[in-house]
Design an enzyme around this catalytic site. Structure first.
Site, PDB file in Angstrom:
ATOM      1  CD  GLU A  81      29.369   3.882 -25.655  1.00 29.82           C
ATOM      2  OE1 GLU A  81      30.212   4.585 -26.254  1.00 29.82           O
ATOM      3  OE2 GLU A  81      29.590   2.705 -25.332  1.00 29.82           O
ATOM      4  CD  GLU A  98      33.210   5.496 -31.800  1.00 31.87           C
ATOM      5  OE1 GLU A  98      32.254   4.751 -32.054  1.00 31.87           O
ATOM      6  OE2 GLU A  98      33.911   5.373 -30.786  1.00 31.87           O
ATOM      7  CG  ASN A 132      30.693 -13.996 -17.846  1.00 30.22           C
ATOM      8  OD1 ASN A 132      29.661 -13.500 -18.279  1.00 30.22           O
ATOM      9  ND2 ASN A 132      31.883 -13.775 -18.378  1.00 30.22           N
ATOM     10  N   GLY A 133      27.582 -15.576 -18.093  1.00 33.45           N
ATOM     11  CA  GLY A 133      26.933 -16.193 -19.250  1.00 33.45           C
ATOM     12  C   GLY A 133      25.442 -16.331 -19.016  1.00 33.45           C
ATOM     13  NE  ARG A 179      34.828  -9.826 -17.755  1.00 36.70           N
ATOM     14  CZ  ARG A 179      35.295 -10.292 -18.902  1.00 36.70           C
ATOM     15  NH1 ARG A 179      36.412  -9.823 -19.378  1.00 36.70           N
ATOM     16  NH2 ARG A 179      34.656 -11.216 -19.561  1.00 36.70           N
ATOM     17  CE  LYS A 220      36.574  -1.641 -22.938  1.00 30.33           C
ATOM     18  NZ  LYS A 220      36.327  -0.458 -23.749  1.00 30.33           N
ATOM     19  CB  CYS A 226      29.509 -11.409 -15.191  1.00 31.97           C
ATOM     20  SG  CYS A 226      27.736 -11.145 -15.150  1.00 31.97           S
ATOM     21  CD1 TRP A 247      26.227  -4.736 -17.364  1.00 32.82           C
ATOM     22  CD2 TRP A 247      25.240  -6.456 -18.418  1.00 32.82           C
ATOM     23  NE1 TRP A 247      25.481  -4.236 -18.407  1.00 32.82           N
ATOM     24  CE2 TRP A 247      24.876  -5.257 -19.066  1.00 32.82           C
ATOM     25  CE3 TRP A 247      24.739  -7.662 -18.905  1.00 32.82           C
ATOM     26  CZ2 TRP A 247      24.036  -5.234 -20.176  1.00 32.82           C
ATOM     27  CZ3 TRP A 247      23.896  -7.635 -20.006  1.00 32.82           C
ATOM     28  CH2 TRP A 247      23.557  -6.438 -20.632  1.00 32.82           C
ATOM     29  CE  LYS A 288      32.641   5.886 -27.509  1.00 30.27           C
ATOM     30  NZ  LYS A 288      33.093   4.847 -28.345  1.00 30.27           N
ATOM     31  CG  HIS A 305      16.516  12.554 -48.388  1.00 33.40           C
ATOM     32  ND1 HIS A 305      15.743  12.714 -49.512  1.00 33.40           N
ATOM     33  CD2 HIS A 305      17.804  12.714 -48.783  1.00 33.40           C
ATOM     34  CE1 HIS A 305      16.532  12.935 -50.559  1.00 33.40           C
ATOM     35  NE2 HIS A 305      17.786  12.947 -50.136  1.00 33.40           N
TER      36      HIS A 305
HETATM   37  C1  F6R Z   1      31.258   1.645 -27.473  1.00 32.34           C
HETATM   38  C2  F6R Z   1      31.651   0.318 -27.105  1.00 32.34           C
HETATM   39  C3  F6R Z   1      30.891  -0.836 -27.662  1.00 32.34           C
HETATM   40  C4  F6R Z   1      31.886  -1.881 -28.206  1.00 32.34           C
HETATM   41  C5  F6R Z   1      31.129  -3.132 -28.677  1.00 32.34           C
HETATM   42  C6  F6R Z   1      32.051  -4.150 -29.295  1.00 32.34           C
HETATM   43  O1  F6R Z   1      32.026   2.622 -26.850  1.00 32.34           O
HETATM   44  O2  F6R Z   1      32.571   0.136 -26.356  1.00 32.34           O
HETATM   45  O3  F6R Z   1      30.013  -0.418 -28.645  1.00 32.34           O
HETATM   46  O4  F6R Z   1      32.596  -1.308 -29.257  1.00 32.34           O
HETATM   47  O5  F6R Z   1      30.473  -3.701 -27.577  1.00 32.34           O
HETATM   48  O6  F6R Z   1      33.028  -4.560 -28.395  1.00 32.34           O
HETATM   49  P1  F6R Z   1      34.343  -5.304 -28.895  1.00 32.34           P
HETATM   50  O7  F6R Z   1      35.113  -4.340 -29.719  1.00 32.34           O
HETATM   51  O8  F6R Z   1      35.051  -5.691 -27.632  1.00 32.34           O
HETATM   52  O9  F6R Z   1      33.896  -6.498 -29.691  1.00 32.34           O
END
Ligand code: F6R
Length: 608
Positions: free
Chosen positions: A488, A481, A99-100, A27, A603, A2, A74, A485, A504
């Site tokens: 996501e 990772e 927000n929250g 966000r 984000k 948000c 969001w 990616k 395993h």
């Molecule tokens: C993956 C991604 C999330 C963030 C996670 C932590 O691409 O963006 O997994 O890495 O939400 O976010 P931060 O680093 O802002 O604490």
């Protein structure tokens, strides 16, 4: 999670609110809305979907005002509907953006219903706006009404509140969700972060937890959680409005994958000398604290957690005890706290509530020192930590984290070096590592030059629903990772395994339909991963291997090899992640997904 933007000015603020929302859209992007104080009403426009959909609905010649609040959502409480979109409004008298999460919204809702309030949304926010209205009806002004309301709230919130009876006034409040106040002579703004405000001002104040700000005709007054007047420093943001422009790229994620050369150079600048790491770059008291540190506990989420997993290899190789845990799991259990332990949080946003909660928990349980590696100055994690090391990745807008990861790794290696030199790391090795770090920007460019090759490879994933990623040692987190990616942004189910674990269980998944991506740099685990690759080939798996030019691995039936320029083993994860980011990006382009705003994600995750 948000985004909030609000403004009180002498001129029309609607274009600024919409521009701020666009900049905050990363966000949350389920729905968006704006409310303004206009003539004899609070007028509200909301729409599900993107800010552009909201903008298309607004008649800018008519919808004008000098006070207003806006929100991009969001969804947490209640589905994605117009009714649930913010701002929420009560009796055409008060409007709120939030927000929250308000944990006790059920009780408050019942109490308000018993007083005759009805509710049109399923959100927790609607209790806030009705409660403020209730206090105003009992004679309070807007400030007092918000002060009284927030004392009743349990949970996390950042709020912007306006009301009909006091045009030119806006109240902001925060507890465990971020909120900034932008200032300019005669005008003031609220924003979830500076990206929302940078087009109108670079001067801002950070509200502390429990603060309330009263913006009245451009005058700004701040009170703490005891309702006492407090001063907060006016700071100057170094963000430039252009830094968040897309330029010639198609997506922010693409731009950000291409930026780490500069971002790493910026992160290293002033932190290394010819042969060593300058430990004062971790803060004033760093040397004194580091002398005492006996163990490191890393806490983080998502991509930041994976950078912690890479770093554990470095810490322990240099003789520093290190554990790494996902923040929510860390918070879910008791701990035997090692003596003189440093709790290290890693975060791009510095506002991830799970990481903040885990840091609180760590402090309560007796972790003695705290350090954060973070990309957002003035964020909650920065303020909550004893020591701070800023990554200088610049704003990361794409929801999938890319350049933040590579700069976190560079920062973590610097930390491993300064702690390691107190244990097993000698001066010669430190000097070699510093040299390798300095060479990183050039090596990043080499890795990026394989973009076209990887783009071709991406076509193989179009009809796939699953993929398996394999890595060993330092590169298992890189496989994790890469899988994160891909899932996501392309919505392909991807799992990562330590290559040795294949036999395993996951080997049962391998057939001619299963792409298997292996990260196989030229290190002492190469022969072992080659055996794992053979296990996959023998079962008809379709292999894509990212290998060193000198690893002796060549393309063959069922195996494609992407050759990566030779790189020192210690820094190799920082290079090997780049082709995996590019692969995920190109697969998503082919699949036509919304790359910068993947479904269901946001984000900055500021709700638990
Ligand atoms: C993956 C991604 C999330 C963030 C996670 C932590 O691409 O963006 O997994 O890495 O939400 O976010 P931060 O680093 O802002 O604490």
């Amino acid at each position: 999670m948000c985004g909030i933007v609000g403004a009180v000015s002498k001129s029309n603020i609607v274009p600024m609110l919409i521009d701020g929302l666009k900049r905050l859209e990363y966000r949350g992007y389920d729905s968006a809305g704006v409310a303004i104080v206009r003539d004899n009403e609070i007028e509200r426009k909301v729409n599900v979907g993107r800010v552009a959909d909201l903008e298309a609905d607004i008649d800018f010649d008519r919808f004008k005002a000098s006070t207003g609040i806006a929100h991009t959502r969001w969804a947490t409480h209640g589905g994605v509907t117009r009714d649930n979109a913010h701002p929420h409004i009560s009796q055409n008298n008060v409007a709120v953006v939030h927000n929250g999460i308000i944990e006790n919204h059920h009780e408050l809702r019942e109490e308000l219903m018993s007083k005759g309030y009805s509710f049109y949304s399923q959100t927790d926010t609607e209790v806030i706006v009705n409660k403020v209205d209730d206090f105003i009806n009992h004679g309070d002004d807007l400030l007092a009404a918000v002060q009284k309301t927030i004392k009743l709230l349990k949970g996390a919130y950042a709020l912007g509140v306006i009301c009909l009876s006091e045009p030119g006034r806006m109240i902001g409040a925060r507890s465990r969700s971020p909120l900034l106040v932008g200032v300019k002579p005669g005008e003031a703004y609220l924003g979830s972060d500076m990206s929302a405000l940078i087009a109108v001002t670079n001067k801002f104040m950070v509200l502390e937890d429990g603060d309330i700000v009263d913006i009245n005709q451009g005058q700004v007054t701040i009170y703490n959680n005891q309702d006492q007047l407090v001063e907060r420093d006016v700071k100057t943001s170094s963000l430039s409005a252009n830094a968040i422009e897309l330029g010639d790229y198609h997506h922010y994620m693409q731009k950000e994958i291409f930026e780490p050369g500069q971002a790493i150079a910026d992160t290293l600048e002033g932190r290394i000398s010819a042969n060593s790491v300058l430990e004062q770059s971790f803060g004033h008291d760093a040397a004194e604290i580091f002398d005492r540190v006996e163990a490191v506990q890393i806490i983080a989420c998502g991509t930041s957690f994976y950078s912690g997993l890479v770093a554990r290899n470095w810490f322990e190789k240099f003789g520093v005890r290190c554990d790494v845990e996902i923040a929510t799991e860390f918070s879910s259990r008791a701990h035997v706290v090692p003596a003189n332990a440093l709790v290290l949080t890693i975060s791009q946003s510095g506002e991830t509530i799970d990481t903040l909660t885990a840091l609180d928990k760590a402090k309560q349980q007796g972790y003695r020192y705290s350090l954060t590696i973070c990309n957002a100055a003035e964020s909650s994690l920065v303020r909550a930590s004893d020591l701070v090391f800023m990554t200088h990745a610049g704003p990361e807008i794409g929801v999938a984290s890319t350049k933040a990861f590579t700069t976190q790794l560079a920062a973590l290696l610097l930390l491993a070096i300064v702690l390691g030199r107190r244990k097993l790391l000698d001066q010669t090795t430190e000097a070699e590592l510093v040299n390798e770090l300095r060479s990183l920007p050039g090596k990043v460019e080499q890795a990026l030059s394989q973009d076209k090759e990887i783009q071709k490879l991406a076509t193989r994933f179009v009809d796939k629903n699953h993929a398996l990623f394999l890595g060993r040692g330092l590169h298992f987190p890189i496989a994790l990772e890469g899988a994160l990616k891909l899932k996501e942004i392309s919505y392909i189910h991807a799992e990562a395994y330590p290559a040795g674990e294949l036999k395993h269980g996951p080997l049962a998944l391998v057939d001619s339909q299963m792409p298997v991506i292996a990260v196989a740099p030229n290190n002492d685990l190469l022969e072992k991963i080659k055996s794992n690759i053979q296990e996959v080939r023998a079962r008809g798996g379709q292999l894509i291997v990212f290998a060193d030019q000198e690893s002796g691995m060549d393309a063959d039936a069922g195996i494609e090899v992407i050759k990566v320029a030779p790189v020192d083993d210690t820094i190799s994860p920082i290079i090997y992640v780049i082709p995996l980011q590019l692969l995920a990006y190109h697969v998503a382009v082919i699949k036509g997904t919304d790359i910068d705003k993947p479904r269901n994600l946001a984000k900055s995750v500021t709700v638990e």
